[in-house]
Motif scaffolding. Structure first.
Motif, PDB file in Angstrom:
ATOM      1  N   GLY A  12      61.293  34.149  68.086  1.00 44.33           N
ATOM      2  CA  GLY A  12      61.845  35.469  68.364  1.00 44.33           C
ATOM      3  C   GLY A  12      61.592  35.995  69.765  1.00 44.33           C
ATOM      4  N   HIS A  13      61.594  35.116  70.758  1.00 46.51           N
ATOM      5  CA  HIS A  13      61.389  35.557  72.144  1.00 46.51           C
ATOM      6  C   HIS A  13      62.526  36.438  72.657  1.00 46.51           C
ATOM      7  CE1 HIS A  13      57.827  33.175  73.070  1.00 46.51           C
ATOM      8  NE2 HIS A  13      58.350  32.226  72.323  1.00 46.51           N
ATOM      9  N   GLY A  14      63.730  36.227  72.153  1.00 44.43           N
ATOM     10  CA  GLY A  14      64.864  37.072  72.525  1.00 44.43           C
ATOM     11  C   GLY A  14      65.632  36.634  73.744  1.00 44.43           C
ATOM     12  N   ARG A  15      65.328  35.494  74.295  1.00 45.98           N
ATOM     13  CA  ARG A  15      66.064  35.034  75.471  1.00 45.98           C
ATOM     14  C   ARG A  15      67.532  34.795  75.155  1.00 45.98           C
ATOM     15  NH1 ARG A  15      61.715  30.834  78.125  1.00 45.98           N
ATOM     16  NH2 ARG A  15      60.096  32.391  78.427  1.00 45.98           N
ATOM     17  N   CYS A  16      67.812  34.285  73.971  1.00 44.97           N
ATOM     18  CA  CYS A  16      69.196  33.973  73.615  1.00 44.97           C
ATOM     19  C   CYS A  16      70.067  35.223  73.621  1.00 44.97           C
ATOM     20  CB  CYS A  16      69.278  33.256  72.269  1.00 44.97           C
ATOM     21  SG  CYS A  16      68.474  34.108  70.909  1.00 44.97           S
ATOM     22  N   TYR A  17      69.614  36.290  72.970  1.00 42.97           N
ATOM     23  CA  TYR A  17      70.458  37.485  72.945  1.00 42.97           C
ATOM     24  C   TYR A  17      70.403  38.265  74.248  1.00 42.97           C
ATOM     25  CZ  TYR A  17      66.252  39.397  70.524  1.00 42.97           C
ATOM     26  OH  TYR A  17      64.976  39.742  70.131  1.00 42.97           O
ATOM     27  N   SER A  18      69.422  38.007  75.085  1.00 44.32           N
ATOM     28  CA  SER A  18      69.417  38.598  76.425  1.00 44.32           C
ATOM     29  C   SER A  18      70.398  37.880  77.349  1.00 44.32           C
ATOM     30  CB  SER A  18      68.023  38.523  77.035  1.00 44.32           C
ATOM     31  OG  SER A  18      67.124  39.307  76.316  1.00 44.32           O
ATOM     32  N   LEU A  19      70.468  36.558  77.218  1.00 43.18           N
ATOM     33  CA  LEU A  19      71.309  35.745  78.099  1.00 43.18           C
ATOM     34  C   LEU A  19      72.757  35.618  77.624  1.00 43.18           C
ATOM     35  CD1 LEU A  19      68.731  32.925  78.835  1.00 43.18           C
ATOM     36  CD2 LEU A  19      69.559  34.644  80.455  1.00 43.18           C
ATOM     37  N   ALA A  20      72.985  35.726  76.328  1.00 40.65           N
ATOM     38  CA  ALA A  20      74.342  35.577  75.782  1.00 40.65           C
ATOM     39  C   ALA A  20      74.582  36.609  74.676  1.00 40.65           C
ATOM     40  CB  ALA A  20      74.526  34.157  75.255  1.00 40.65           C
ATOM     41  N   PRO A  21      74.639  37.884  75.048  1.00 39.17           N
ATOM     42  CA  PRO A  21      74.760  38.945  74.039  1.00 39.17           C
ATOM     43  C   PRO A  21      76.076  38.948  73.262  1.00 39.17           C
ATOM     44  CG  PRO A  21      74.987  39.849  76.245  1.00 39.17           C
ATOM     45  CD  PRO A  21      74.571  38.414  76.402  1.00 39.17           C
ATOM     46  N   ASP A  22      77.089  38.256  73.758  1.00 31.78           N
ATOM     47  CA  ASP A  22      78.343  38.166  73.013  1.00 31.78           C
ATOM     48  C   ASP A  22      78.248  37.183  71.852  1.00 31.78           C
ATOM     49  OD1 ASP A  22      79.541  40.006  74.695  1.00 31.78           O
ATOM     50  OD2 ASP A  22      80.414  38.468  75.988  1.00 31.78           O
ATOM     51  N   PHE A  23      77.208  36.363  71.850  1.00 33.53           N
ATOM     52  CA  PHE A  23      77.071  35.313  70.845  1.00 33.53           C
ATOM     53  C   PHE A  23      75.846  35.474  69.954  1.00 33.53           C
ATOM     54  CE2 PHE A  23      79.542  33.805  74.355  1.00 33.53           C
ATOM     55  CZ  PHE A  23      80.645  33.272  73.723  1.00 33.53           C
ATOM     56  N   PHE A  24      74.867  36.255  70.416  1.00 33.53           N
ATOM     57  CA  PHE A  24      73.640  36.477  69.653  1.00 33.53           C
ATOM     58  C   PHE A  24      73.316  37.960  69.585  1.00 33.53           C
ATOM     59  CE2 PHE A  24      73.112  32.394  71.814  1.00 33.53           C
ATOM     60  CZ  PHE A  24      72.743  31.550  70.779  1.00 33.53           C
ATOM     61  N   ASP A  25      72.739  38.352  68.483  1.00 33.61           N
ATOM     62  CA  ASP A  25      72.160  39.685  68.339  1.00 33.61           C
ATOM     63  C   ASP A  25      70.780  39.459  67.724  1.00 33.61           C
ATOM     64  OD1 ASP A  25      71.851  42.410  68.360  1.00 33.61           O
ATOM     65  OD2 ASP A  25      73.441  42.836  66.921  1.00 33.61           O
ATOM     66  N   CYS A  26      70.063  40.527  67.447  1.00 37.64           N
ATOM     67  CA  CYS A  26      68.757  40.345  66.811  1.00 37.64           C
ATOM     68  C   CYS A  26      68.719  41.121  65.500  1.00 37.64           C
ATOM     69  CB  CYS A  26      67.632  40.786  67.730  1.00 37.64           C
ATOM     70  SG  CYS A  26      67.622  42.523  68.142  1.00 37.64           S
ATOM     71  N   ASP A  27      67.898  40.614  64.584  1.00 34.18           N
ATOM     72  CA  ASP A  27      67.710  41.322  63.324  1.00 34.18           C
ATOM     73  C   ASP A  27      66.638  42.398  63.501  1.00 34.18           C
ATOM     74  OD1 ASP A  27      65.216  40.028  63.171  1.00 34.18           O
ATOM     75  OD2 ASP A  27      65.837  38.663  61.582  1.00 34.18           O
ATOM     76  N   ASP A  28      66.253  43.040  62.439  1.00 29.84           N
ATOM     77  CA  ASP A  28      65.281  44.140  62.508  1.00 29.84           C
ATOM     78  C   ASP A  28      63.889  43.695  62.953  1.00 29.84           C
ATOM     79  OD1 ASP A  28      67.224  45.928  61.695  1.00 29.84           O
ATOM     80  OD2 ASP A  28      66.644  45.842  59.579  1.00 29.84           O
ATOM     81  N   GLU A  29      63.617  42.387  62.871  1.00 33.75           N
ATOM     82  CA  GLU A  29      62.312  41.868  63.264  1.00 33.75           C
ATOM     83  C   GLU A  29      62.344  41.163  64.620  1.00 33.75           C
ATOM     84  OE1 GLU A  29      60.635  39.618  60.064  1.00 33.75           O
ATOM     85  OE2 GLU A  29      61.003  41.227  58.635  1.00 33.75           O
ATOM     86  N   GLY A  30      63.486  41.203  65.304  1.00 33.87           N
ATOM     87  CA  GLY A  30      63.596  40.611  66.635  1.00 33.87           C
ATOM     88  C   GLY A  30      64.029  39.162  66.672  1.00 33.87           C
ATOM     89  N   PHE A  31      64.390  38.604  65.525  1.00 29.81           N
ATOM     90  CA  PHE A  31      64.851  37.224  65.484  1.00 29.81           C
ATOM     91  C   PHE A  31      66.366  37.179  65.678  1.00 29.81           C
ATOM     92  CE2 PHE A  31      60.754  36.948  63.474  1.00 29.81           C
ATOM     93  CZ  PHE A  31      60.244  35.776  64.016  1.00 29.81           C
ATOM     94  N   PRO A  32      66.870  36.106  66.291  1.00 29.85           N
ATOM     95  CA  PRO A  32      68.293  36.051  66.618  1.00 29.85           C
ATOM     96  C   PRO A  32      69.193  35.876  65.405  1.00 29.85           C
ATOM     97  CG  PRO A  32      67.250  33.979  67.162  1.00 29.85           C
ATOM     98  CD  PRO A  32      66.158  34.918  66.759  1.00 29.85           C
ATOM     99  N   VAL A  33      70.380  36.432  65.551  1.00 33.32           N
ATOM    100  CA  VAL A  33      71.465  36.289  64.591  1.00 33.32           C
ATOM    101  C   VAL A  33      72.666  35.796  65.396  1.00 33.32           C
ATOM    102  CG1 VAL A  33      72.993  37.527  63.011  1.00 33.32           C
ATOM    103  CG2 VAL A  33      70.593  38.201  63.204  1.00 33.32           C
ATOM    104  N   ILE A  34      73.315  34.754  64.917  1.00 36.20           N
ATOM    105  CA  ILE A  34      74.496  34.228  65.604  1.00 36.20           C
ATOM    106  C   ILE A  34      75.693  35.102  65.255  1.00 36.20           C
ATOM    107  CG2 ILE A  34      76.086  32.284  65.781  1.00 36.20           C
ATOM    108  CD1 ILE A  34      73.712  30.447  65.175  1.00 36.20           C
ATOM    109  N   LEU A  35      76.385  35.565  66.276  1.00 40.49           N
ATOM    110  CA  LEU A  35      77.568  36.397  66.078  1.00 40.49           C
ATOM    111  C   LEU A  35      78.844  35.574  65.985  1.00 40.49           C
ATOM    112  CD1 LEU A  35      76.770  39.236  68.633  1.00 40.49           C
ATOM    113  CD2 LEU A  35      76.383  39.234  66.149  1.00 40.49           C
ATOM    114  N   LYS A  36      78.850  34.424  66.649  1.00 35.43           N
ATOM    115  CA  LYS A  36      80.027  33.551  66.653  1.00 35.43           C
ATOM    116  C   LYS A  36      79.526  32.111  66.677  1.00 35.43           C
ATOM    117  CE  LYS A  36      84.219  32.577  69.248  1.00 35.43           C
ATOM    118  NZ  LYS A  36      84.996  32.863  70.449  1.00 35.43           N
ATOM    119  N   SER A  37      79.700  31.381  65.589  1.00 36.59           N
ATOM    120  CA  SER A  37      79.142  30.031  65.531  1.00 36.59           C
ATOM    121  C   SER A  37      80.113  28.947  65.978  1.00 36.59           C
ATOM    122  CB  SER A  37      78.627  29.724  64.127  1.00 36.59           C
ATOM    123  OG  SER A  37      79.675  29.788  63.193  1.00 36.59           O
TER     124      SER A  37
END
Length: 65
Positions: A12-37
């Motif tokens: 849950g470092h959050g680099r993915c949703y920081s670097l590609a916010p159109d493709f990743f978001d985070c859940d309530d605990e800070g772990f990534p969620v894929i928006l478009k697989s």
């Protein structure tokens, strides 16, 4: 190409949703969620930086569906 996250590896470092916010978001605990697989060539180029910067190598681009 298909985008995946190995949730067992992710910390849950959050680099993915920081670097590609159109493709990743985070859940309530800070772990990534894929928006478009399912990704086309343009999408792959946009997420490669996020894949390369995952400290646990939890994100992967997989051939096929």
């Amino acid at each position: 190409m298909r985008l995946t996250i190995d949730t067992d590896k992710c910390s849950g470092h959050g680099r993915c949703y920081s670097l590609a916010p159109d493709f990743f978001d985070c859940d309530d605990e800070g772990f990534p969620v894929i928006l478009k697989s399912e990704l086309d060539a343009t999408d792959v180029a946009a997420v490669k930086d996020a894949v390369a910067n995952c400290p646990e190598r939890a994100i992967a681009l997989v051939e096929g569906a």
